[in-house]
Write a protein that holds these residues in place. Structure first.
Motif, PDB file in Angstrom:
ATOM      1  N   VAL A   1       0.945  -1.234  -0.030  1.00  0.00           N
ATOM      2  CA  VAL A   1      -0.043  -0.040   0.022  1.00  0.00           C
ATOM      3  C   VAL A   1       1.016   1.279  -0.098  1.00  0.00           C
ATOM      4  O   VAL A   1       0.564   2.167  -0.767  1.00  0.00           O
ATOM      5  N   VAL A   2       2.148   1.286   0.781  1.00  0.00           N
ATOM      6  CA  VAL A   2       2.852   2.526   0.857  1.00  0.00           C
ATOM      7  C   VAL A   2       3.463   2.713  -0.261  1.00  0.00           C
ATOM      8  O   VAL A   2       3.726   3.762  -0.797  1.00  0.00           O
ATOM      9  N   SER A   3       3.834   1.406  -1.106  1.00  0.00           N
ATOM     10  CA  SER A   3       4.583   1.793  -2.498  1.00  0.00           C
ATOM     11  C   SER A   3       3.502   2.204  -3.605  1.00  0.00           C
ATOM     12  O   SER A   3       3.987   2.831  -4.747  1.00  0.00           O
ATOM     13  N   LEU A   4       2.118   2.264  -3.356  1.00  0.00           N
ATOM     14  CA  LEU A   4       1.242   2.990  -4.516  1.00  0.00           C
ATOM     15  C   LEU A   4       1.505   4.323  -4.809  1.00  0.00           C
ATOM     16  O   LEU A   4       1.267   4.621  -6.138  1.00  0.00           O
ATOM     17  N   PRO A   5       1.850   5.175  -4.151  1.00  0.00           N
ATOM     18  CA  PRO A   5       2.055   6.626  -4.185  1.00  0.00           C
ATOM     19  C   PRO A   5       3.148   6.641  -5.198  1.00  0.00           C
ATOM     20  O   PRO A   5       3.407   7.702  -5.949  1.00  0.00           O
TER      21      PRO A   5
END
Length: 461
Positions: free
Chosen positions: A436-440
Motif C-alpha cells: 500500500v505504501v508503494s502505490l504513491p
C-alpha cells in the motif's frame, strides 16, 4: 568509488558479526543501537555536509568525511565496551553523512547527463559488490579471526581513497558571499535527531504512549517548525525552501522517501519470515534478501538507457510498476511457500527501487547549478534516511500490534521467538502495508518530468 566502498561495506559487514561482538563486549540489550546511532548520525549530518560542500567545495568535505569515518573505525576496533562501540559508531555515521552525498555530487559535477548513465553503473557496482562480500567478510572475521577487523579493514581502504582524492580530484573553489546559516543548521540537527530518534526507538526503548515519546516528538516538531521560519529569512539557508517545490527535486525526493519506507519492511522482516516461518537457516534467509541488494545495482546500471531514450518519467514509472508487482507477489507468500517464492519478489523489488530512485538522483544533479548541487543531492539522501526511520516505526507498530492482540494482554516474547502460526499473519500484514505504501510511486512517476528543460534548471541566483 573507493570512498563510497567504505560506507557500502560497512552497511553489510557488521550484521553477521553481532553475536561475536555481544559475546565479547556484553550488553545484548544495547546492540540495536549499533545500527540506530549510525543511521541517526548519517541522516542528520547529510544535509549539513551537502550545504557546506556548496560553500567550500566537494573535495574538502569528502576528505573530512573520510577522516571522520577512519577515526571512528579505528576507535571501534579498539572499543572496550558496547557503550564505547556505540559512541564510536556515531563518529563513523558522521563521516558517512559526508561521503554518501559527496560521491553522487562529484559524479554529477564531472560527467555530462549522457556520461552519467555509464558512471552510475560503476557506482552501483560498489553497492552490489558490498552486498555480496560484506556479510561473507563479517562472518569470516567473526568466526575465524577477530570481529575488530571488521572496522580496522577500513583503514587501508580509506588511506587509498584519501591518496586518490588528493592527487586526482581537482578543486573548484566557490565564491562564498553569505555567512553560514548556523541557526538553521542547529535547529535542523536538533529537530532531526529528536524526530528520528523517536521513530527509531519508539516501541522499543520506550512505549509509544509514554512521556519520553511525547517529549522527544514535541521537541523534534518544535525545532523543525522553528527551522522552517528561520529558513524563510536566512540569506543562504541550509535547506532552501525551493528544494521542496522544485519540479524535478520534489518527485525525486518523494521517490526516495517512499522507497526508504518500503525497503525497511524488506530488510527487517523478510529474513525473519524465511527463518521463523519457512524454517530456513540464517544464511539462506540472507540469500533471500540478497536478491534486493543485487536487483538495485542492476537497475541502476541499466536505468540510463531508459531515461536517455524514453525520458525520466518512463524510467521512474517502470520502477514504480516493478515495486508494486514485487509487492503483489510478496503478499502471496504463505507458510508452505518455497524459498524462491520469497526471494524472487525481493529481486523484482530491488529492480524497482533502482529504477525509481536512481533516475531521480541523476535528474536532480542535472537540474541545478554547481553552486546548489550539493544541497540537491543531499536532500535526496536525507529523504531516504527519513523514510527508513518512518519504515522502522510503521512496520514495527504493525507487527508488534498484531502480535500483542494474539496474546491478549499477556507477556509477549520477542518476534524471533514467536511460533510460526502467530508470526506469519503479522508479517503477511507487514508485506501488505508495504504494498500500500508503494502505490504513491505511480503518482511520483507521473509528476516526474519527461526531459530536463532550461525551465527546470536553477542556480544560486
Amino acid at each position: 568509488m573507493v570512498s563510497l566502498s567504505l560506507v557500502a561495506i560497512d552497511m553489510t559487514i557488521l550484521a553477521t558479526a553481532v553475536p561475536s561482538v555481544v559475546k565479547d563486549l556484553g550488553g545484548f540489550e544495547q546492540f540495536p543501537w549499533l545500527f540506530s546511532i549510525y543511521v541517526l548520525a548519517t541522516a542528520v549530518t547529510t544535509p549539513l555536509f551537502a550545504k557546506v560542500a556548496d560553500r567550500l567545495g566537494r573535495k574538502p568535505v569528502m576528505i573530512a568525511g573520510i577522516v571522520a569515518f577512519l577515526v571512528g573505525s579505528l576507535l571501534c576496533g579498539l572499543a572496550w565496551s558496547l557503550t564505547a562501540l556505540i559512541v564510536f559508531r556515531a563518529i563513523q555515521g558522521i563521516g558517512a553523512g559526508a561521503i554518501q552525498p559527496m560521491a553522487m555530487t562529484i559524479v554529477s559535477d564531472i560527467y555530462t547527463l549522457e556520461e552519467r548513465a555509464v558512471a552510475t553503473s560503476y557506482v552501483a557496482s560498489v553497492w552490489a559488490t558490498a552486498a555480496i562480500i560484506g556479510p561473507t567478510l563479517g562472518g569470516l572475521f567473526a568466526d575465524y579471526l577477530d570481529w575488530r577487523l571488521i572496522f580496522l579493514i577500513n583503514l587501508p581502504i580509506g588511506a587509498a581513497a584519501l591518496w586518490l582524492l588528493r592527487h586526482f580530484h581537482e578543486v573548484r573553489q566557490p565564491a562564498a558571499t553569505q555567512p553560514i546559516d548556523w541557526a538553521g543548521a542547529g535547529l535542523l540537527t536538533v529537530g532531526g535527531i529528536a524526530l528520528l530518534l523517536g521513530l527509531l526507538e519508539g516501541g522499543h526503548a520506550w512505549a509509544w504512549a509514554s512521556w519520553p515519546s511525547y517529549l522527544i516528538f514535541a521537541v523534534g516538531i518544535a525545532a523543525l517548525v522553528a527551522f522552517g521560519f528561520v529558513e524563510r529569512r536566512a540569506a543562504d539557508p541550509v535547506l532552501p525552501p525551493w528544494v521542496l517545490r522544485h519540479r524535478v527535486l520534489a518527485p525525486a525526493n518523494a521517490a526516495s522517501l517512499i522507497v526508504g519506507v518500503v525497503m525497511l519492511g524488506l530488510t527487517t522482516y523478510v529474513p525473519l519470515y524465511a527463518q521463523s516461518v519457512l524454517g530456513h537457516s540464517a544464511v539462506v534467509a540472507g540469500f533471500a534478501l540478497a536478491g534486493m541488494s543485487i536487483g538495485w545495482p542492476i537497475a541502476a546500471a541499466t536505468a540510463g538507457r531508459i531515461y536517455l531514450s524514453k525520458g525520466f518519467r518512463a524510467a521512474v514509472g517502470l520502477g514504480a510498476l516493478l515495486v508494486i508487482a514485487g509487492g503483489l507477489v510478496l503478499v502471496t507468500v504463505r507458510e508452505t511457500s518455497s524459498f524462491w517464492h520469497l526471494a524472487i519478489p525481493c529481486f523484482v523489488l530491488g529492480l524497482g527501487f533502482g529504477w525509481s530512485v536512481n533516475p531521480g538522483v541523476v535528474a536532480a544533479g542535472s537540474a541545478v547549478g554547481w553552486e546548489v548541487r550539493g544541497v540537491a543531492t543531499g536532500s535526496n539522501m536525507f529523504a531516504r534516511s527519513v523514510g527508513s526511520a518512518l519504515g522502522v516505526a510503521l512496520f514495527g507498530a504493525v507487527a508488534n500490534g498484531l502480535v500483542r492482540r494474539e496474546y491478549a494482554g499477556g507477556e509477549v516474547p520477542p518476534l524471533e521467538a514467536l511460533p510460526a502460526d502467530v508470526l506469519a499473519p503479522a508479517l503477511h500484514t507487514v508485506f501488505l502495508v508495504g504494498l500500500v505504501v508503494s502505490l504513491p510511486l505511480l503518482i511520483v512517476a507521473w509528476r516526474t518530468p519527461v526531459r530536463l528543460t532550461p525551465r527546470t534548471v536553477v542556480t544560486a541566483e
